[in-house]
Design a protein around this motif. Sequence first.
Motif, mmCIF file in Angstrom:
data_model
loop_
_atom_site.group_PDB
_atom_site.id
_atom_site.type_symbol
_atom_site.label_atom_id
_atom_site.label_comp_id
_atom_site.label_asym_id
_atom_site.label_seq_id
_atom_site.Cartn_x
_atom_site.Cartn_y
_atom_site.Cartn_z
ATOM 1 N N THR A 245 -58.819 -63.580 4.705
ATOM 2 C CA THR A 245 -58.047 -62.496 4.101
ATOM 3 C C THR A 245 -56.855 -62.134 4.973
ATOM 4 O O THR A 245 -55.740 -61.928 4.479
ATOM 5 C CB THR A 245 -58.949 -61.267 3.890
ATOM 6 O OG1 THR A 245 -60.086 -61.636 3.104
ATOM 7 C CG2 THR A 245 -58.200 -60.154 3.174
ATOM 8 N N HIS A 248 -54.119 -64.783 4.635
ATOM 9 C CA HIS A 248 -53.369 -64.649 3.383
ATOM 10 C C HIS A 248 -52.417 -63.450 3.435
ATOM 11 O O HIS A 248 -51.251 -63.540 3.020
ATOM 12 C CB HIS A 248 -54.332 -64.493 2.208
ATOM 13 C CG HIS A 248 -55.002 -65.756 1.783
ATOM 14 N ND1 HIS A 248 -54.295 -66.874 1.389
ATOM 15 C CD2 HIS A 248 -56.323 -66.077 1.660
ATOM 16 C CE1 HIS A 248 -55.140 -67.838 1.048
ATOM 17 N NE2 HIS A 248 -56.371 -67.383 1.211
ATOM 18 N N ARG A 251 -49.032 -63.696 5.413
ATOM 19 C CA ARG A 251 -47.918 -64.453 4.832
ATOM 20 C C ARG A 251 -46.829 -63.536 4.286
ATOM 21 O O ARG A 251 -45.672 -63.957 4.135
ATOM 22 C CB ARG A 251 -48.441 -65.351 3.706
ATOM 23 C CG ARG A 251 -49.377 -66.452 4.184
ATOM 24 C CD ARG A 251 -50.268 -66.965 3.064
ATOM 25 N NE ARG A 251 -49.510 -67.319 1.875
ATOM 26 C CZ ARG A 251 -50.031 -67.453 0.657
ATOM 27 N NH1 ARG A 251 -51.326 -67.234 0.477
ATOM 28 N NH2 ARG A 251 -49.278 -67.789 -0.359
ATOM 29 N N LEU A 288 -53.735 -72.192 7.078
ATOM 30 C CA LEU A 288 -53.236 -71.952 5.725
ATOM 31 C C LEU A 288 -53.475 -73.169 4.835
ATOM 32 O O LEU A 288 -53.867 -73.030 3.660
ATOM 33 C CB LEU A 288 -51.751 -71.606 5.761
ATOM 34 C CG LEU A 288 -51.370 -70.276 6.423
ATOM 35 C CD1 LEU A 288 -49.859 -70.046 6.320
ATOM 36 C CD2 LEU A 288 -52.110 -69.103 5.793
ATOM 37 N N LEU A 291 -56.852 -73.304 3.608
ATOM 38 C CA LEU A 291 -57.091 -72.318 2.551
ATOM 39 C C LEU A 291 -56.358 -72.659 1.258
ATOM 40 O O LEU A 291 -56.394 -71.880 0.304
ATOM 41 C CB LEU A 291 -56.662 -70.926 3.036
ATOM 42 C CG LEU A 291 -57.491 -70.335 4.179
ATOM 43 C CD1 LEU A 291 -56.868 -69.032 4.671
ATOM 44 C CD2 LEU A 291 -58.930 -70.092 3.740
ATOM 45 N N VAL A 293 -52.988 -73.205 0.861
ATOM 46 C CA VAL A 293 -51.635 -72.644 0.745
ATOM 47 C C VAL A 293 -50.626 -73.787 0.739
ATOM 48 O O VAL A 293 -50.605 -74.613 1.657
ATOM 49 C CB VAL A 293 -51.352 -71.664 1.898
ATOM 50 C CG1 VAL A 293 -49.914 -71.161 1.838
ATOM 51 C CG2 VAL A 293 -52.333 -70.497 1.853
ATOM 52 N N VAL A 562 -55.381 -59.054 -2.125
ATOM 53 C CA VAL A 562 -55.771 -60.235 -1.356
ATOM 54 C C VAL A 562 -57.273 -60.187 -1.091
ATOM 55 O O VAL A 562 -57.802 -59.165 -0.641
ATOM 56 C CB VAL A 562 -55.012 -60.290 -0.010
ATOM 57 C CG1 VAL A 562 -55.508 -61.462 0.835
ATOM 58 C CG2 VAL A 562 -53.511 -60.412 -0.238
ATOM 59 N N GLU A 564 -60.556 -63.098 0.392
ATOM 60 C CA GLU A 564 -60.683 -64.311 1.192
ATOM 61 C C GLU A 564 -60.310 -65.562 0.408
ATOM 62 O O GLU A 564 -60.030 -66.618 1.003
ATOM 63 C CB GLU A 564 -62.106 -64.437 1.748
ATOM 64 C CG GLU A 564 -63.190 -64.664 0.722
ATOM 65 C CD GLU A 564 -63.818 -63.370 0.222
ATOM 66 O OE1 GLU A 564 -65.032 -63.379 -0.065
ATOM 67 O OE2 GLU A 564 -63.098 -62.353 0.120
ATOM 68 N N GLY A 566 -57.677 -65.791 -1.751
ATOM 69 C CA GLY A 566 -56.267 -65.957 -2.076
ATOM 70 C C GLY A 566 -55.552 -64.669 -2.420
ATOM 71 O O GLY A 566 -56.028 -63.565 -2.136
ATOM 72 N N VAL A 567 -54.409 -64.837 -3.070
ATOM 73 C CA VAL A 567 -53.466 -63.744 -3.327
ATOM 74 C C VAL A 567 -53.259 -63.578 -4.822
ATOM 75 O O VAL A 567 -53.028 -64.554 -5.544
ATOM 76 C CB VAL A 567 -52.110 -64.038 -2.648
ATOM 77 C CG1 VAL A 567 -51.055 -63.043 -3.084
ATOM 78 C CG2 VAL A 567 -52.268 -64.043 -1.128
ATOM 79 N N ILE A 585 -59.003 -64.799 -7.751
ATOM 80 C CA ILE A 585 -59.375 -64.538 -6.355
ATOM 81 C C ILE A 585 -60.742 -63.868 -6.254
ATOM 82 O O ILE A 585 -61.124 -63.400 -5.182
ATOM 83 C CB ILE A 585 -58.306 -63.701 -5.631
ATOM 84 C CG1 ILE A 585 -58.141 -62.326 -6.265
ATOM 85 C CG2 ILE A 585 -56.977 -64.446 -5.580
ATOM 86 C CD1 ILE A 585 -57.273 -61.379 -5.439
#
Length: 718
Positions: A245, A248, A251, A288, A291, A293, A562, A564, A566-567, A585
Motif C-alpha cells: 500500500t 502504491h 507513486r 513496483l 506489484l 506497475v 489505495v 495493497e 493497487g490504485v 483493488i
Amino acid sequence: MSGSSKGPVVHGDAESCVDRVIATVGKDIRLGLPLGLGKPNSFANALYRRACQDPDISLQIFTALTLDRPAISGELERRFLEPLQERVFGNYPELQYSADLRKGALPANVKLFEFYFQPGNRLSQPQAQQNRLDSNYTHVVRDGIDRGINVIANLVATRSGGDEETYSLSCNADIFVDLLPRMEAWRKEGRQIALVAEINENLPYMLNDAEVDRDVFDHVILQDRPHFDLFGVPNRSVTLADHATGLHASRFVRDGGTLQLGIGSFSDAATHALLLRHTDTEVYRQALVALGVDDAQEYRPFESGLYGCSEMLVEGFTHLMRAGIMNRRVYSHPSLQVLANAGELSDRIEPDMLERLMRTGHLGPAIGEEDFRALQRHGVFRPDVGYEDGKLVTPSGEAVPAYLQDESSLQLIREHCLGEELRGGIAIHGGFFLGSPAFYQTLRELSEETRTAINMTGVHFINSLHGQETLKTLQRRKATFINSAMKVSLHGAVISDTLEDYKVVSGVGGQFNFVSMAHALTDARAIIVLNSTRTHKGRRTSNIVWDYPNVTVPGHLRDVVVTEYGVADIRGKSDSEIMAALINIADSAFQPKLLEKAKSAGKIERGYRIPEQYTRNTPEHLRQALEPLRAKGKLPRFPLGTVLDEDEKTLLLALRSLQQKTGRPSGWVQLAQGALLDGRAGPEHRRYLERLGLERPATLKERLLQRLIVMALNSHGA
C-alpha cells in the motif's frame, strides 16, 4: 499578554496551582487540555482530585487523544508487555480521569468531552461515547470557546538565553496558537481565565510559532526533577500488505511538492517507500514491477525535495529530512514563494531583490508594515532596520520612505536596509507530534539549523486554506495528502472513525479538511489508504463494501483509494467507473459478491467482467511478489526502527499468530492439538522462554503456555 504585570506565578507543585486557579475562575471550571502528548498530567490529576473531593466544583474537561497504556489481556500478553511497557512509558503518570472513566467511576460533577479517541479505546465506555464531540480539527477552538473554556493548561519545554527564559509549546502548538488571540481579547473584556504551563524538561524545545513568552501564562508549575517521562508510542510492525500500500501511495508524491501523512504502519510504509525511491531507486522500481506497475522505470530520486505540511509531525518526516528529501523551503511572504517555486530564489540578497519581488505581483511599491515584518524575518531587510509610519528607519536613524518607485528612496534602501542572506525558510509545518522514545530523542538532538526549519504552529494554518489563501496555495504546490480509513463504499465514501452502530473508534480529526483542501488546490491529490480486508475473531471480511450507514468523507469528495492490490483513481469518474475501479483493488475472495451487488443495482452493466490482472488479488500472490525483497532486507518489518530487540520481534510474530488462531471457534482445539504435537521446548527456544519467564514452568498452566509459545515459534522458523 499576561495575567499580571509581574509575570506568572511560579508553583513548586500542582496543588498550589489548583488553589490559585479556583480562586481566579471559581468552581465552575471548563478546562481545555491539548490532545496527545502535551497534557500537563500533574496539574490535570490535581484538579481532578480536587473535584472528586469537592462536589461543589463543576469540572468539564475538553480534550482529545487521551493517552492510556495498552490494556493487557491474557497471561502471555502480560508476560510480553509488562517489561516492554517499563522501557517505553517509564514513569509516565496515568491520567486519573481516564482511569475512572474506564471503570465507569467518573463523579457526577465531572464531565469529559473528547473530539478524538485513541483508536478503539473508548468503544466500551458509554460515557465517552455519549460525550464525544463531533468536531473537525479546525473547528475545535470555536467549539471550545462556545462551551466557555476558562482554564487552559499545557505541558511546555523551556530554555534560558542570557537573562531571559523562553517557553515552547513543543508537541502541541496546534490549538494553543489559534487560541492565543481569543485569550487576549477575553482579558481585555475582563473575563476571569487562567493559563497554566507545566514545565517538563523531557519535551523537545521547538522554535518559531511554538515559542511563547513566559508572561503568556498566569501560572507556571516547576516541580522537582526528574520530570515524568513522555508517553512513547512504539512503532507498529509493517506487513507486506502495508508495504504494498505504501509503495502504491508513494507513486503520487511528486518532486518539488508537498506531503502530509497520518500516523501508523501505513505512514511508516509510505515513508520507507519514499526513502527507497530516493536512496535505492532500482529496488524501488523492482518492488513496483513486482506489484504490476507498468511505469515503474519513470520514477527518479528527488531533486527539488518535498515540503511537509501535516497536522501531525510524524516520525517519518525526520527520516525524510535526514535523507535530504524533505528539504524544500517555504516562506511567509507570497512574493518570496513565487520566486522559490520558480527556482529563482538564491541564498544571497542581491541589490535587485526588491524589484524582483515587485515583479511577482505580490509586493506593491508601497511597503506596508506587515510586508516589511515578513520580509525582514527572511533576511531581506536587516534585523536592525525599523518601520515607522510608512518609512524604513535605517540603523543610523535615517527615515526612508518605504516606496519603491521613488528612485532615491530605493537607492537608500538598497544601501542601508537590505540584508545579506535569505533565512527562515520552513521545511515542515506541523501542529502536534507523538511517537516513539527514539523520535523524541531525535527532536531533542536536532541541530539549530534543522530545528529552525520546523515550525510547530496552529492547526488552522495547516488544515485550512482560509486566511492567507494566496500564500498557502503557493506553498502547497503539488500536494499529496495521505490518510488511512477503515472502509470505503463502492460509491467512494470513506469511513474512518465510526462503526455501523455509531460507536466512535477514533474521530474525524483533520481527514475531511485535507480531502476538501485537495479538491480546492489545482494540483493536489487526496490519497485514502486501507487494507482490503479485516480479520476479527478468525473471520475475514472486506473493507471495500457496498454501503455503510455513516461516512467520514462523502462520496462526492472521492479522489484516490489505495489498497495493497493497487490504485483506484476515481476523481471525476462516473458511478460505474468508480465501482469497477474499487472492485479491482478489493480482495478477490469478495469481488464476485461486490460485482453482483453493483450489477443488481443497475450501476454496472450485466456483461461486465473484472479484468484478468485483478483476479489474483490474494495474500498468497502478494506474498510471492514481495517476499523476495523482504528476505533481502529491503522491506523490513520495522522500517523506522523499534524498541523491540530481535528476540522480541520474533515473539511478537508468534504471539500474533496465536491471537489470530484463538479468534476462530475451533482455534483453541487446534492450538491444543498443535501444542501436544509440536510444543516440546529445545535449546533453540530457551532465550525466548526466558524472556517470558516460562523456561521452567511450575504449574500445568505454565506448561501449556510454554508448549503454545514453542509451537508458535516453530511455525515462524525460530
